[in-house]
Design a protein around this motif. Sequence first.
Motif, PDB file in Angstrom:
ATOM      1  N   GLU A  11       0.827  -1.203   0.000  1.00 22.51           N
ATOM      2  CA  GLU A  11       0.000   0.000   0.000  1.00 22.51           C
ATOM      3  C   GLU A  11       0.868   1.263   0.000  1.00 22.51           C
ATOM      4  N   GLY A  12       1.961   1.221   0.734  1.00 20.47           N
ATOM      5  CA  GLY A  12       2.865   2.361   0.769  1.00 20.47           C
ATOM      6  C   GLY A  12       3.523   2.613  -0.582  1.00 20.47           C
ATOM      7  N   LEU A  13       3.925   1.537  -1.252  1.00 20.44           N
ATOM      8  CA  LEU A  13       4.522   1.671  -2.586  1.00 20.44           C
ATOM      9  C   LEU A  13       3.504   2.203  -3.584  1.00 20.44           C
ATOM     10  N   GLU A  14       2.277   1.708  -3.506  1.00 18.52           N
ATOM     11  CA  GLU A  14       1.229   2.191  -4.406  1.00 18.52           C
ATOM     12  C   GLU A  14       0.942   3.670  -4.156  1.00 18.52           C
ATOM     13  N   PHE A  15       0.900   4.077  -2.897  1.00 18.03           N
ATOM     14  CA  PHE A  15       0.667   5.477  -2.562  1.00 18.03           C
ATOM     15  C   PHE A  15       1.751   6.366  -3.166  1.00 18.03           C
ATOM     16  N   LEU A  16       3.008   5.955  -3.029  1.00 19.11           N
ATOM     17  CA  LEU A  16       4.111   6.733  -3.600  1.00 19.11           C
ATOM     18  C   LEU A  16       4.025   6.786  -5.121  1.00 19.11           C
ATOM     19  N   GLN A  17       3.656   5.678  -5.743  1.00 20.12           N
ATOM     20  CA  GLN A  17       3.539   5.643  -7.208  1.00 20.12           C
ATOM     21  C   GLN A  17       2.414   6.557  -7.679  1.00 20.12           C
ATOM     22  N   TRP A  18       1.254   6.512  -7.001  1.00 21.84           N
ATOM     23  CA  TRP A  18       0.145   7.410  -7.364  1.00 21.84           C
ATOM     24  C   TRP A  18       0.560   8.862  -7.208  1.00 21.84           C
ATOM     25  N   SER A  19       1.301   9.167  -6.154  1.00 27.47           N
ATOM     26  CA  SER A  19       1.773  10.535  -5.945  1.00 27.47           C
ATOM     27  C   SER A  19       2.678  10.970  -7.093  1.00 27.47           C
ATOM     28  N   SER A  20       3.551  10.091  -7.507  1.00 26.85           N
ATOM     29  CA  SER A  20       4.453  10.381  -8.626  1.00 26.85           C
ATOM     30  C   SER A  20       3.666  10.588  -9.922  1.00 26.85           C
ATOM     31  N   ILE A  21       2.643   9.788 -10.131  1.00 26.37           N
ATOM     32  CA  ILE A  21       1.800   9.906 -11.327  1.00 26.37           C
ATOM     33  C   ILE A  21       1.095  11.261 -11.332  1.00 26.37           C
ATOM     34  N   ARG A  22       0.565  11.659 -10.213  1.00 26.02           N
ATOM     35  CA  ARG A  22      -0.136  12.950 -10.147  1.00 26.02           C
ATOM     36  C   ARG A  22       0.811  14.122 -10.407  1.00 26.02           C
ATOM     37  N   VAL A  23       2.024  14.041  -9.883  1.00 24.70           N
ATOM     38  CA  VAL A  23       3.011  15.094 -10.121  1.00 24.70           C
ATOM     39  C   VAL A  23       3.319  15.191 -11.613  1.00 24.70           C
ATOM     40  N   ARG A  24       3.546  14.055 -12.253  1.00 26.59           N
ATOM     41  CA  ARG A  24       3.849  14.063 -13.695  1.00 26.59           C
ATOM     42  C   ARG A  24       2.650  14.574 -14.498  1.00 26.59           C
ATOM     43  N   VAL A  63      -7.167   3.975 -14.409  1.00 23.25           N
ATOM     44  CA  VAL A  63      -6.208   2.896 -14.182  1.00 23.25           C
ATOM     45  C   VAL A  63      -6.321   2.420 -12.742  1.00 23.25           C
ATOM     46  N   GLY A  64      -6.436   1.123 -12.564  1.00 24.19           N
ATOM     47  CA  GLY A  64      -6.518   0.577 -11.214  1.00 24.19           C
ATOM     48  C   GLY A  64      -5.160   0.300 -10.599  1.00 24.19           C
ATOM     49  N   ASP A  65      -4.185  -0.028 -11.424  1.00 20.05           N
ATOM     50  CA  ASP A  65      -2.855  -0.374 -10.941  1.00 20.05           C
ATOM     51  C   ASP A  65      -1.892   0.758 -11.296  1.00 20.05           C
ATOM     52  N   PRO A  66      -1.323   1.421 -10.310  1.00 14.88           N
ATOM     53  CA  PRO A  66      -0.459   2.559 -10.610  1.00 14.88           C
ATOM     54  C   PRO A  66       0.834   2.184 -11.331  1.00 14.88           C
ATOM     55  N   PHE A  67       1.141   0.905 -11.402  1.00 15.80           N
ATOM     56  CA  PHE A  67       2.376   0.474 -12.058  1.00 15.80           C
ATOM     57  C   PHE A  67       2.149   0.119 -13.532  1.00 15.80           C
ATOM     58  N   THR A  68       0.901   0.280 -14.006  1.00 14.78           N
ATOM     59  CA  THR A  68       0.605  -0.041 -15.410  1.00 14.78           C
ATOM     60  C   THR A  68       0.024   1.149 -16.160  1.00 14.78           C
ATOM     61  N   VAL A  69       0.292   2.361 -15.692  1.00 17.23           N
ATOM     62  CA  VAL A  69      -0.234   3.557 -16.341  1.00 17.23           C
ATOM     63  C   VAL A  69       0.371   3.689 -17.735  1.00 17.23           C
ATOM     64  N   VAL A  70      -0.494   3.917 -18.711  1.00 18.53           N
ATOM     65  CA  VAL A  70      -0.052   4.204 -20.074  1.00 18.53           C
ATOM     66  C   VAL A  70      -0.423   5.659 -20.332  1.00 18.53           C
ATOM     67  N   TRP A  71       0.581   6.480 -20.543  1.00 16.59           N
ATOM     68  CA  TRP A  71       0.357   7.905 -20.737  1.00 16.59           C
ATOM     69  C   TRP A  71      -0.149   8.168 -22.148  1.00 16.59           C
ATOM     70  N   PRO A  72      -1.092   9.102 -22.283  1.00 18.08           N
ATOM     71  CA  PRO A  72      -1.566   9.447 -23.624  1.00 18.08           C
ATOM     72  C   PRO A  72      -0.438  10.090 -24.430  1.00 18.08           C
ATOM     73  N   GLU A  73      -0.489   9.891 -25.726  1.00 21.66           N
ATOM     74  CA  GLU A  73       0.552  10.449 -26.591  1.00 21.66           C
ATOM     75  C   GLU A  73       0.291  11.934 -26.810  1.00 21.66           C
ATOM     76  N   LYS A  74       1.340  12.704 -26.635  1.00 20.96           N
ATOM     77  CA  LYS A  74       1.252  14.154 -26.836  1.00 20.96           C
ATOM     78  C   LYS A  74       1.109  14.425 -28.327  1.00 20.96           C
ATOM     79  N   PRO A  75       0.187  15.303 -28.724  1.00 23.97           N
ATOM     80  CA  PRO A  75       0.055  15.657 -30.139  1.00 23.97           C
ATOM     81  C   PRO A  75       1.392  16.153 -30.692  1.00 23.97           C
TER      82      PRO A  75
END
Length: 86
Positions: free
Chosen positions: A17-30, A70-82
């Motif tokens: 849970e701690g690792l997932e929390f950190l990953q979600w935080s990183s995703i939100r920052v990006r 996305v349910g799993d923060p370790f499988t996020v696929v970022w949308p492609e920038k135009p």
Amino acid sequence: MSEMSMDVVPSLVLNKEGLEFLQWSSIRVRRDQLLRESDHTQVQDSPLNEGQRAQAAAYRKLLRDVPQDVGDPFTVVWPEKPGFLK
């Protein structure tokens, strides 16, 4: 020098849970950084044409949806920038 008991030293190993929390935080920052980088595409005096502005708006919508889609923060696929934003 006094010795500390191992019971007093906090663990530096995170649980799942701690690792997932950190990953979600990183995703939100990006995500927030990518949104800020494309803010200029949505203002009225932007040099983009209407088609480009619509593409940028769609890209920004996909970015905002990343945490919800996305349910799993370790499988996020970022949308492609135009291409015109690269």
